[in-house]
Design an enzyme around this catalytic site. Sequence first.
Site, PDB file in Angstrom:
ATOM      1  N   ARG A  77       1.155  -1.259   0.404  1.00 38.19           N
ATOM      2  CA  ARG A  77      -0.023  -0.293  -0.033  1.00 38.19           C
ATOM      3  C   ARG A  77       1.213   1.529   0.134  1.00 38.19           C
ATOM      4  NH1 ARG A  77      -1.907   1.647   4.252  1.00 38.19           N
ATOM      5  NH2 ARG A  77      -2.708  -0.132   5.189  1.00 38.19           N
ATOM      6  N   TYR A 129     -13.097  19.620 -14.385  1.00 37.17           N
ATOM      7  CA  TYR A 129     -13.850  17.965 -14.504  1.00 37.17           C
ATOM      8  C   TYR A 129     -14.767  18.155 -13.106  1.00 37.17           C
ATOM      9  CZ  TYR A 129     -14.166  13.560 -13.825  1.00 37.17           C
ATOM     10  OH  TYR A 129     -15.288  12.189 -13.722  1.00 37.17           O
ATOM     11  N   ASP A 132      -4.739  20.655 -13.963  1.00 38.04           N
ATOM     12  CA  ASP A 132      -5.517  19.380 -14.669  1.00 38.04           C
ATOM     13  C   ASP A 132      -4.809  19.582 -15.315  1.00 38.04           C
ATOM     14  OD1 ASP A 132      -6.615  17.779 -15.383  1.00 38.04           O
ATOM     15  OD2 ASP A 132      -8.323  17.768 -14.845  1.00 38.04           O
ATOM     16  N   LYS A 166      -7.119   8.671 -19.500  1.00 32.87           N
ATOM     17  CA  LYS A 166      -6.889   9.101 -20.563  1.00 32.87           C
ATOM     18  C   LYS A 166      -5.643   9.076 -21.789  1.00 32.87           C
ATOM     19  CE  LYS A 166     -11.079  11.036 -18.327  1.00 32.87           C
ATOM     20  NZ  LYS A 166     -11.689   9.865 -17.628  1.00 32.87           N
TER      21      LYS A 166
HETATM   22  C1  LIG Z   1      -9.891  16.370 -16.828  1.00 36.62           C
HETATM   23  C2  LIG Z   1      -9.761  15.486 -15.692  1.00 36.62           C
HETATM   24  N1  LIG Z   1      -9.870  15.641 -15.355  1.00 36.62           N
HETATM   25  C3  LIG Z   1      -9.793  14.654 -13.689  1.00 36.62           C
HETATM   26  C4  LIG Z   1     -10.721  13.540 -14.184  1.00 36.62           C
HETATM   27  C5  LIG Z   1     -11.075  12.178 -12.972  1.00 36.62           C
HETATM   28  O1  LIG Z   1     -10.349  11.245 -13.781  1.00 36.62           O
HETATM   29  P1  LIG Z   1     -10.547   9.829 -13.174  1.00 36.62           P
HETATM   30  O2  LIG Z   1     -11.831   9.713 -13.945  1.00 36.62           O
HETATM   31  O3  LIG Z   1      -9.675   8.347 -13.677  1.00 36.62           O
HETATM   32  O4  LIG Z   1     -10.786   9.626 -11.403  1.00 36.62           O
HETATM   33  C6  LIG Z   1     -11.389  13.345 -15.335  1.00 36.62           C
HETATM   34  C7  LIG Z   1     -12.303  12.252 -16.305  1.00 36.62           C
HETATM   35  O5  LIG Z   1     -12.982  12.143 -16.779  1.00 36.62           O
HETATM   36  C8  LIG Z   1     -11.040  14.502 -16.352  1.00 36.62           C
HETATM   37  O6  LIG Z   1     -11.833  14.569 -17.869  1.00 36.62           O
END
Ligand SMILES: Cc1ncc(COP(=O)(O)O)c(C=O)c1O
Length: 382
Positions: free
Chosen positions: A53, A105, A178, A203
């Site tokens: 972990r 997001y 992000d 992604k």
């Molecule tokens: C721009 C962005 N940030 C964060 C996330 C969250 O990631 P995860 O779905 O891998 O938890 C996403 C998911 O769609 C995203 O598109």
Amino acid sequence: MAQNDKPQPETLAAQAMGFVDAESKGIVPPLHTATTFIRDPDNQYRSGRIYGRDDNPTYDHAEALLAALEGGREALVFASGMAAATAVFQALAPGDHVVAPRVMYWALRHWLLGFAKHWGLAVDIVDMDRLDALRAAVKPGRTKLVWIETPANPTWVVTDIAAAAEIAHAAGARLAVDSTVATPVLTRPIALGADIVMHSATKYLNGHSDVVAGALITRAADDYWTRVCSLRAQLGGILGPFEAWLLLRGMRTLYPRVELASRGAFAIATHFAKHPKIEQVLYPGLAGDPGHAVAKKQMQGGFGGMLSIRIKGGEAAAIAAAARVKIWKRATSLGGVESLLEHRASVEGAGSPAPPDLLRLSVGLEHVGDLVADLEQALEAR
Ligand SMILES: Cc1ncc(COP(=O)(O)O)c(C=O)c1O
């Protein structure tokens, strides 16, 4: 070769940092499934590993490659993008002030606004493409984090990373970015002044719609980063070893995939920009897009594989067009080899900045002519 004989990022990615397994001489990094590691007879743990972990040797290659591609000091992989992003906020203390964007997001915004209350974080939401709004929102000495996403889901608002870093730093705050959509192929936030880079590795980094993963990359190995590392180990938002192995495998083709997807998105955005059935194409690569000038300054080699189209006739027309696609897949998520399309407001629900007529498009690696023709027939048929 680059200056100082340092290989270019494309080379590092394609060769997984040139790693060769010492035991087998295999050129593919191995997968380690052990959850526990031998203690030395004198009661020490000289290998540096104790328990699964805390860490896993399979992470090492993916994390080293991520740190190298982003130009950061260290990287951590997480169980998901959300696990990575939430660790950035959870490492703050009750009472700290954060500034986040209106367009980001949606699930993270939702979590932040709910969690923030319980944790005592003070959150201000601003339009991050307006630097004066960010400047007015930061509270020198109290603001500990400015969070940005660029280009931001689902309208692809662009934030000036260098300017946001300057404003955050002047207030004594960190800047976290992000960068899921831009990827290190197109933007390197740390070189522009960011302190933390976050990815939903689900992604583009993995790129094959078969792994949920997240990543953080830091400029500095400071106390704050130590808290982030502890959070992963203590809350247990760790990536499975097989997922880490797949992630590294995916990253080996990151550069050609992102370049091809960006070219496809640019071609699709240009093709549909003046289409009679389309109200508006949202894509920072278009010269008329409000984010184009900043995107041109901070993105190299393309504007990304994501765009949105607003369908004339409103929500019903948008959902009907989505129902008619044959090659595009009607599904959420982004950054995979297959092109995806979705009615975004249906996903985000109440409070979404997505206009009801908006379809979000993730351009994959298919022949762009097939993608254009499929969208054309979906828009035409009535
Ligand atoms: C721009 C962005 N940030 C964060 C996330 C969250 O990631 P995860 O779905 O891998 O938890 C996403 C998911 O769609 C995203 O598109």
